[in-house]
Design a protein around this motif. Sequence first.
Motif, PDB file in Angstrom:
ATOM      1  N   LYS A  39       0.347   6.957  -9.848  1.00 14.07           N
ATOM      2  CA  LYS A  39       1.337   6.437  -8.899  1.00 14.07           C
ATOM      3  C   LYS A  39       1.023   6.891  -7.474  1.00 14.07           C
ATOM      4  O   LYS A  39       1.279   6.172  -6.507  1.00 14.07           O
ATOM      5  N   GLN A  43       0.172   5.055  -3.194  1.00 15.57           N
ATOM      6  CA  GLN A  43       1.061   5.630  -2.180  1.00 15.57           C
ATOM      7  C   GLN A  43       0.233   6.264  -1.062  1.00 15.57           C
ATOM      8  O   GLN A  43       0.514   6.094   0.127  1.00 15.57           O
ATOM      9  N   TYR A  44      -0.800   6.983  -1.455  1.00 13.35           N
ATOM     10  CA  TYR A  44      -1.711   7.627  -0.508  1.00 13.35           C
ATOM     11  C   TYR A  44      -2.419   6.587   0.365  1.00 13.35           C
ATOM     12  O   TYR A  44      -2.484   6.731   1.592  1.00 13.35           O
ATOM     13  N   GLN A  46      -1.435   3.646   1.106  1.00 11.50           N
ATOM     14  CA  GLN A  46      -0.455   3.034   2.007  1.00 11.50           C
ATOM     15  C   GLN A  46      -0.179   3.946   3.200  1.00 11.50           C
ATOM     16  O   GLN A  46      -0.099   3.480   4.349  1.00 11.50           O
ATOM     17  N   ALA A  72       1.861  11.955  -0.786  1.00 14.74           N
ATOM     18  CA  ALA A  72       1.814  10.917  -1.828  1.00 14.74           C
ATOM     19  C   ALA A  72       2.141  11.499  -3.198  1.00 14.74           C
ATOM     20  O   ALA A  72       2.849  10.865  -3.994  1.00 14.74           O
ATOM     21  N   SER A  76       5.570  10.861  -5.606  1.00 18.06           N
ATOM     22  CA  SER A  76       5.334  10.297  -6.943  1.00 18.06           C
ATOM     23  C   SER A  76       5.837  11.202  -8.063  1.00 18.06           C
ATOM     24  O   SER A  76       5.765  10.818  -9.238  1.00 18.06           O
TER      25      SER A  76
END
Length: 210
Positions: A39, A43-44, A46, A72, A76
């Motif tokens: 997950k 996120q990282y 982005q 990130a 998560s």
Amino acid sequence: MKYAGMPFGMWALFAPSFRKQLTAVLGYDAATARAITKKAKPQYRQIIRRLPEFEKADRFKMNIVNCAMLGAFILSMPQRPEVDRLTDYYAKSMMTKPMQWFCRKSGKSKFTAKDIAAMKATAALKAADRNPYSWNMEFYEYPDGSGYEGRFTKCGICVLMKKLGLYDLTPALCHLDYTMSEAGGVTNFVRQYTLASGGSYCDCGYKKKG
């Protein structure tokens, strides 16, 4: 900021350690640790995409990339960690064998003319005047010749952690300065204030051992 290059390389280098320490420090089982890591990667990416590119002479790009990775992972996790446990988690995640080697190598050049010149150049750059995710610092050599201090009045990590809604956890990243100094083997790190704890600046003092 482009993901290709340093951000991609940093993920490849450190993500396995970040995953391992989810179990070793934070107590997640292996399956949950894998799920968190899976997950965290998008996120990282982005977070990285939303950051501006750093100037070529800016030495702090790696710092903000590391912050993006930790952010990130935190975002998560199923449960927000306490700052003390996060401090331990981040230090152990970052201090891989390659990182320990890097710190020892950097330690060998500490206080050399080249090192002093680089610190003065960084102070003169004032990169945070143009990039809020970078740093501004002033440089002071101790009059007794025992070392020097970088005094930071703007901190990209503070800005990014606030943007991510994680500002209260920022001290976990600040503490890595002590860990890296110790790994370098030639300095004692000294500090009185941080911006994250309400100080008007962050003082990063490096005193020669012995």
